[in-house]
Motif scaffolding. Sequence first.
Motif, mmCIF file in Angstrom:
data_model
loop_
_atom_site.group_PDB
_atom_site.id
_atom_site.type_symbol
_atom_site.label_atom_id
_atom_site.label_comp_id
_atom_site.label_asym_id
_atom_site.label_seq_id
_atom_site.Cartn_x
_atom_site.Cartn_y
_atom_site.Cartn_z
ATOM 1 N N SER A 294 -63.349 -48.258 27.038
ATOM 2 C CA SER A 294 -62.747 -47.188 27.839
ATOM 3 C C SER A 294 -63.723 -46.700 28.898
ATOM 4 N N TYR A 295 -63.185 -46.003 29.878
ATOM 5 C CA TYR A 295 -64.014 -45.431 30.931
ATOM 6 C C TYR A 295 -64.721 -44.156 30.484
ATOM 7 N N SER B 29 -57.254 -44.411 30.491
ATOM 8 C CA SER B 29 -58.713 -44.412 30.359
ATOM 9 C C SER B 29 -59.191 -45.640 29.604
ATOM 10 N N ILE C 288 -59.574 -49.471 29.491
ATOM 11 C CA ILE C 288 -59.695 -50.413 30.602
ATOM 12 C C ILE C 288 -58.569 -51.447 30.604
#
Length: 643
Positions: free
Chosen positions: A302-303, A432, A434
Motif C-alpha cells: 500500500s501507499y 491506497s 497499489i
Amino acid sequence: MKKIFYSFIFVVLLINNSFAQDKPIKSKDTDSESLSKEAPKAAHNQYKIYTLERDTIYIDTSLTIKSEYKYNYLRKDIFGLQQFTNEGQTYNTLFFGLNEFSALPEFGFTGKQFPYLQVKDINYYSVATPISELYFKTVMEQGQSVDALITVNTSEQFNFSVAYRGLRSLGKYINQLSSIGNFRFTTSYTSKNNRYSINSHFTGQDMLNGENGGITSIDDFESDDKDFKNRARLQVYLTDAKSFLKGKRLFIDHNFRINPKQSSNNLIINHQFNLENKFYEFNQKTLSTTLDNDTFQRFGTSYVSSNINDQTRYQRMYNKLGAIYQNTTLGEFQFFVEDFKYVYKYNKILILEDQTIPNQLSERLNAFGAQYSYQKNNWKGKFIYSKAISKQTFSTIEANLKYKLNDKNDFTFQYQNISSVPNNNYILHQSSYIDYNWKNNFENQKINKIQIDANTQWVNLSAQFSVLNDHLYFSNDATDDKFQLITPKQYNKSISYVSFKASKEIAYKKFGLDNTILYQNVSQEDDILNVPQLTARNTLYYTNYFFKKALYLQTGITANYFTKYYANDYNPVLGEFFVQNQTEIGNFPMLDFFVNARIRQARIFLKAEHFNSGMTGNKFYSAPNTPYRDFMIRFGLVWTFFQ
C-alpha cells in the motif's frame, strides 16, 4: 444508536395505532376462519400493494409456508442465496438466474447492495383505512432487526407511506458488526377523472459492516477443540476493517392524459425522473495480519502504512420522456427517449509509471425506444426496444408474453437481448492498495436470455437459457491464497448457461410437503462462471387450529442443500465477489426447525436455525474461509394493524 432510536419511535407509533384499531378485514387465505365473524370496515380488495409496473396484490395477513420463507431481513424468499454468518452481511449467489442485467452502467460494489432497496423494490399503497405493520426478529448477538411501516389514504386519490428498516447485530466472530438503516417515503396521487397520476418516493439508506476477511485457519474451525466453539477465539484476517455504503434517491413517475375524458383512444404523456447519490468507503486502520509468525498484508502493498480510507462517490440523473397511444382493442404503443447522466469520482488523479488513473468518469448516455403492451382476455404481453443515440453504444430488446389458461394454470415466455455498458468500478477504481488501481476500456457485455415459466396445478416449472459474451468478472491475481489481489477481467469467449427449476407443494390433511429443486449447467472453456449443479429446499410441516380456532399453528423442518462447487469469494475493498478455483464448498445439509403461530393479524415466528450443525461436523461455509451459521434459536413477529 440512531437506528435503535428510529426503530423505537416507529414501534411506539405502531403500538399507539393498535389501541385504536377496529375489527380486522377478512383475508382470503387458508386460516381466514380464525378472524372475527363480524363485518369488517372495508373489503380485503380495498387494501392494495402495487409496484411501479402496476402489478397489484392485496395486503395479506395469512400464515402459509411462503410466509416462513419470507421471514428474513430482506423480506423476500431467498432461495438461491447463501447467507453469510451475521445478519446484514452479504449473500453468495447460488442461482445465477437471480442476476439481473441493465443496458445502463451501474455504480458497482454489488456485494454490498443486497440490503439496498432499488427502484423496483419500492411498493406503493392504496388502503381504505390506515394500516401499520411491524416486523421484528432477534439477531445473532447484541441487537435486533426491525421493519416498520405506516400507510394512509387521506382521500381515495392520495396515499402516502413512511417506513424504516433498522438492523444492528454484533455477530459471533471478531469484527463482524452489521448496522443498517433503510428509510423510505412514498406518495401516490390520481386525479378524480383519472387524467393525471403520480408515484413518487424518497429513500435514505446506509449499510455499515465490519469486514474480517474470513477466518485464517480452516483447521481450527473444523476441529473438535471446544475452545473454538466460542467463535470469537478464531483468528480472522482483518480486525478493524469496515465498509460503508450509503445512498439517497428521489424518484418520480407520472402520467398525464391529453384528451380530457377517458375513451377508446387515449394519448398519454409519461415522464420518469431518478436522482440518486451513492457513496462507498473502505476503512482499515491496521494493515498487517500475523499468521504463523509471518506478517503480511492481505491485499498487498500500500501507499500508506495505516489508516486506509478509500472513498468512491457517485451521482446519477435519469430522465425518460414518452408518449403513449392507448387503444382498448389494439393495446398501448409508447415511444420514448432516455437521458442518463452520471459522475463517478475520486478526490485525486493518480500518476503511475505506466499510466495515469483519472479521478472521475463522467458521461451522458441517450437512447430512443419503443414499447408495446397488450392485455386482453387471457393474454398479456410487453415488448421493448431501445438503442443508444449517443457516442456510447448500448441496446435492449425484451419480450414478455403471458397466457393465463385459468386461475390455476398460466404460462410465461421471456426473451432478453442486452448490450450492457460495464459497471463503473470495472472501468475505474482507486485505492491506497497499489494493486487496486486501474483504468480500463472494456467492451459491452452481451446477454441473450430465454426463460419459460409454467405455473400449473400439478407443478411449477421454470427453464432458463443464457449466452454470455464479453462477460465481466473479478478474479485473484495472487498465487498464494492468503493474499487477495483482485482485478477486473473480460472473458473473450462465450459462456452458455442453462437451468431448470421445479417446485411443488403437496398437502394431505393437516400435513404439507413443499419442494423446490434447481439444476444448473454451464458450458465454458475456462472456469469463469461457477454454480452448484443441484440446489434444493424441502419443507415438511404440520398445521392446525387450536383454542376454538383463535390460534393457527404451523410447525415443521426445512432442509436446504447445494452440491459442492468452486464458490465465489468476497473482497471487502471492492465490495464484490470474485472467481476462485482452489476451494470447493457445499454438500452439507442445513436443517431448520420452526414453530409459527397466527393470532388475528399477528404472526409469531420461532426457529432453531441449522440445528444439525453439531451433528455433521464443522464443514459448512458460505464462501471460502467464511463459515455458515452455527445452531441458534431466533424468534420474532410480523404484526399488521388495521385502523
